[in-house]
Design a protein around this motif. Structure first.
Motif, PDB file in Angstrom:
ATOM      1  N   ILE A 140      87.099  25.959  28.078  1.00 55.12           N
ATOM      2  CA  ILE A 140      86.019  24.974  28.105  1.00 55.12           C
ATOM      3  C   ILE A 140      86.544  23.622  28.565  1.00 55.12           C
ATOM      4  O   ILE A 140      85.921  22.939  29.407  1.00 55.12           O
ATOM      5  N   ASP A 141      87.683  23.212  28.040  1.00 58.54           N
ATOM      6  CA  ASP A 141      88.253  21.914  28.411  1.00 58.54           C
ATOM      7  C   ASP A 141      88.561  21.857  29.900  1.00 58.54           C
ATOM      8  O   ASP A 141      88.356  20.821  30.554  1.00 58.54           O
ATOM      9  N   GLU A 142      89.066  22.964  30.456  1.00 55.54           N
ATOM     10  CA  GLU A 142      89.344  22.971  31.892  1.00 55.54           C
ATOM     11  C   GLU A 142      88.052  22.913  32.702  1.00 55.54           C
ATOM     12  O   GLU A 142      87.978  22.220  33.723  1.00 55.54           O
ATOM     13  N   MET A 143      87.018  23.615  32.250  1.00 57.66           N
ATOM     14  CA  MET A 143      85.732  23.558  32.952  1.00 57.66           C
ATOM     15  C   MET A 143      85.219  22.116  33.016  1.00 57.66           C
ATOM     16  O   MET A 143      84.657  21.693  34.032  1.00 57.66           O
ATOM     17  N   GLY A 384      76.885  26.242  28.360  1.00 60.66           N
ATOM     18  CA  GLY A 384      76.291  24.913  28.502  1.00 60.66           C
ATOM     19  C   GLY A 384      77.063  24.078  29.515  1.00 60.66           C
ATOM     20  O   GLY A 384      76.482  23.420  30.383  1.00 60.66           O
ATOM     21  N   VAL A 385      78.391  24.103  29.396  1.00 52.02           N
ATOM     22  CA  VAL A 385      79.225  23.385  30.361  1.00 52.02           C
ATOM     23  C   VAL A 385      79.082  24.014  31.742  1.00 52.02           C
ATOM     24  O   VAL A 385      78.965  23.307  32.758  1.00 52.02           O
ATOM     25  N   PHE A 386      79.082  25.335  31.793  1.00 49.09           N
ATOM     26  CA  PHE A 386      78.969  26.035  33.079  1.00 49.09           C
ATOM     27  C   PHE A 386      77.690  25.640  33.817  1.00 49.09           C
ATOM     28  O   PHE A 386      77.735  25.256  34.993  1.00 49.09           O
ATOM     29  N   TRP A 387      76.546  25.708  33.136  1.00 42.79           N
ATOM     30  CA  TRP A 387      75.292  25.394  33.810  1.00 42.79           C
ATOM     31  C   TRP A 387      75.223  23.917  34.206  1.00 42.79           C
ATOM     32  O   TRP A 387      74.651  23.577  35.249  1.00 42.79           O
ATOM     33  N   ARG A 388      75.824  23.052  33.392  1.00 47.07           N
ATOM     34  CA  ARG A 388      75.836  21.631  33.749  1.00 47.07           C
ATOM     35  C   ARG A 388      76.628  21.419  35.040  1.00 47.07           C
ATOM     36  O   ARG A 388      76.217  20.638  35.919  1.00 47.07           O
ATOM     37  N   LYS A 389      77.747  22.109  35.186  1.00 44.29           N
ATOM     38  CA  LYS A 389      78.554  21.989  36.407  1.00 44.29           C
ATOM     39  C   LYS A 389      77.826  22.593  37.618  1.00 44.29           C
ATOM     40  O   LYS A 389      77.904  22.054  38.731  1.00 44.29           O
ATOM     41  N   ILE A 390      77.119  23.692  37.406  1.00 46.88           N
ATOM     42  CA  ILE A 390      76.363  24.293  38.500  1.00 46.88           C
ATOM     43  C   ILE A 390      75.258  23.349  38.957  1.00 46.88           C
ATOM     44  O   ILE A 390      74.990  23.211  40.168  1.00 46.88           O
TER      45      ILE A 390
END
Length: 635
Positions: A140-143, A384-390
């Motif tokens: 998560i931190d790397e994402m 949550g982090v993934f979709w925010r980055k997308i």
């Protein structure tokens, strides 16, 4: 006449306007004409528990990673003797699954491998689970470090003097590939302990059935209830914030929670308001990495991006506190009930049987919390982090004119996005006056795909496809999804005669109550739920905790004894019937229901399709007996 088979995939009608929908998805996700004979022989069920709405092309990533990684732990890591993974296809926009059995002749050879591998985990549970959290948090931190910023007009002078010799487009390409790999990585981690949690519970479950042949499934579940779960922590944080608001006399500052900036400003201006805001800020990391959905869709709304969601829940808790209600989960009562049931069964055993019972129950209780806790770390926090980055990447590409709306990237497959990024890198890198090709290509394609997705959404999925097997034995299919031999026969209409107005499902959480139905088809409609209504939904998400203290019972279309709805309802001491197949499309908001979570039935008491009224001494009561209390049924 009772049906014996569900429709074949080719027999389901294609919704008007959805012709050619197959082009939305990769070839390996759709049924193939050349494999029709083989695929029609397999029984497929729709996993609307996790994927209740039509996939946009990019969103299949959640289904693909989740089900593939579930399978690898059955078939390649743990070598579960009687269960390989699950085949999956997308049909008419929905995900269908077909469990893969282990050939009878191969089962025995897998047993020693299975015992050694599972034994290693159970002997080192605490240390390995702590290492798991470290691995997941590292991902998560790397994402969080990945960026998808627009490209500069020219590379900085520092890149010249340092001899960097790269233009920055490699960062877009590398970060995108890395984001996908990190998501895949955490989905592999997701199942490292999940299957073990099921295995421990199933081992205890099967042992109980062996030594107590008549034991109810719910009594077994009761013997591991009343645990601290991190999945409940976000909801607990909101309850504490509500109690603090009442202690500080801030109730009147929560009248418009749907206007977060104004609400938070009003709180800050009040006496004691800063103390509350400090506690609010403290709760956000990490507990507001939480969605009202389940994390599998890009449209799921997360608390840390939509403050109106947690503020709305807090406002409702404040109302309930002011009315004198108890808002905390009845954990102490659950533990007392658990201890009582455990002792009742222990008294029936001695010697080796008692020792085995104690050991298996302790292991199941140790592993059980992970069955829900992983949801916070993967479905909520990671995704949550993934979709925010997308969304960040999609906005950047929208800025270059690739599509008409900021989130249109979701109508591309994940490998098509790689082509878009190289298209951008080329058009920008060579200084072409017309820029990249994509802005002239994608808007028309996306418009066509949007129309296809919208057309698919007009139809609900069939619960299953093809002919079911005579007996469904695969343990995960039964426990998580509630796909049992009996339930499938119920979906086919077996035993319908004399059962008008009664839906059958899984007795997921005990108790019998009557109340008014509230049908919820989408998480965005949760605010419509009123105090003491009965929630009816295709499926509930683990994150709906804040509304469980408001309702009287839960009814879902899919789910087994270990589904999220079943576990959460047991932990909130709410009756629940899961796996009804079609409750959400049969019941209408406002109808009165009797929910019997002890026996797994839902009786419609009035309106269309109601159960017949019995005349005579019990006039005006319904055929299935008077309402009973919501107390659990015991041994």
């Amino acid at each position: 006449m009772t049906k014996t088979s569900f429709p074949k995939p080719s027999e389901l009608p294609v919704p008007a306007g959805a012709e050619g929908w197959e082009k939305l998805y990769p070839y390996y996700l759709v049924f193939q004409d050349k494999l029709k004979a083989a695929e029609d022989e397999k029984f497929w069920f729709c996993d609307s528990q996790h994927w209740p709405t039509v996939f946009k092309p990019f969103e299949t990533i959640g289904g693909e990673f989740a089900v593939k990684c579930l399978g690898q732990y059955n078939a390649r890591h743990l070598m579960i003797p009687n269960a390989n993974g699950i085949e999956f296809r997308v049909h008419l926009g929905y995900l269908y699954m077909s469990p893969i059995p282990v050939p009878e002749e191969e089962i025995a050879a897998r047993v020693p491998e299975f015992q050694a591998r599972v034994g290693h985990y159970f002997q080192n549970w605490d240390s390995m689970l702590e290492a798991w959290k470290t691995k997941v948090r590292g991902t998560i931190d790397e994402m969080e470090t990945l960026r998808f910023a627009p490209l500069p007009d020219m590379v900085p002078m520092d890149d010249i003097t340092s001899g960097k010799a790269k233009d920055g487009t490699e960062v877009l390409l590398e970060n995108y590939d890395r984001l996908i790999q990190l998501a895949y990585q955490n989905w592999q981690y997701h199942f490292e302990f999940l299957n073990l949690g099921y295995i421990a519970y199933l081992d205890f479950f099967n042992y109980c059935k062996e030594v107590f042949p008549d034991i109810p499934d719910q009594s077994i579940a009761t013997m591991v209830q009343g645990v601290d779960m991190e999945l409940f922590r976000p909801d607990d944080e909101l309850k504490q914030l509500a109690r603090l608001a009442v202690e500080l006399g801030l109730q009147d500052r929560f009248v418009r929670p749907d206007e977060p900036e104004a609400t938070l400003a009003a709180i800050g201006a009040a006496t004691g308001g800063q103390q509350w805001l400090d506690r609010w800020a403290q709760a956000q990391d990490p507990w507001f990495n939480f969605t009202v959905g389940n994390g599998f869709y890009s449209h799921d709304k997360y608390w840390n991006e939509h403050f109106e969601l947690p503020l709305g829940y807090i406002a409702d808790y404040i109302r309930r506190l002011d009315e004198g209600q108890t808002i905390m989960r009845p954990k102490e009562e659950l533990i007392v009930e658990k201890d009582r049931i455990v002792e009742e069964y222990r008294e029936l055993l001695d010697g080796d049987q008692l020792a085995a019972f104690d050991a298996k129950r302790t292991l199941a209780a140790t592993a059980y919390p992970y069955v829900e806790n992983h949801n916070f770390y993967i479905e909520h926090w990671t995704m949550g982090v993934f979709w925010r980055k997308i969304r960040e990447l999609s906005r950047t590409l929208h800025g270059y004119g690739f599509w008409d709306h900021e989130d249109d990237l979701l109508y591309l497959g994940r490998n098509e996005v790689r082509d878009v990024l190289f298209d951008l890198a080329t058009g920008w890198g060579v200084g072409a006056p017309d820029g990249p090709i994509g802005p002239h290509y994608w808007p028309e394609v996306i418009a066509e795909r949007t129309a296809l997705v919208n057309a698919l959404k007009t139809a609900r999925p069939a619960p299953a496809l093809n002919t079911p097997p005579e007996s469904i034995t695969e343990p995960f299919t039964r426990m998580l999804w509630g796909i049992t031999t009996e339930q499938v026969q119920s979906w086919l209409g077996a035993g319908e005669e004399g059962e008008d107005g009664v839906l059958k499902g899984m007795a997921a959480s005990p108790g019998i109550v009557e109340g008014v139905a509230r049908v919820i088809m989408d998480a965005d409609d949760l605010a419509q739920i009123e105090q003491d209504e009965i929630l009816v939904a295709p499926v509930t998400a683990p994150s709906w905790g804040p509304i469980f203290g408001k309702i009287k019972a839960t009814v879902t279309d899919i789910g087994g004894m270990m589904s999220h709805a079943a576990i959460v309802c047991r932990e909130y001491a709410l009756p629940a019937v899961t796996g009804t197949g079609n409750a959400s499309t049969t019941i209408v908001t406002g109808q009165r229901l009797r929910v019997d979570g002890t026996h797994g039935t839902v009786t419609i008491l009035d309106g269309a399709g109601a159960a017949p009224v019995v005349e005579g001494p019990g006039a005006h009561s319904h055929a299935h007996g008077p309402a009973e209390t919501g107390e659990p049924a015991h041994v």
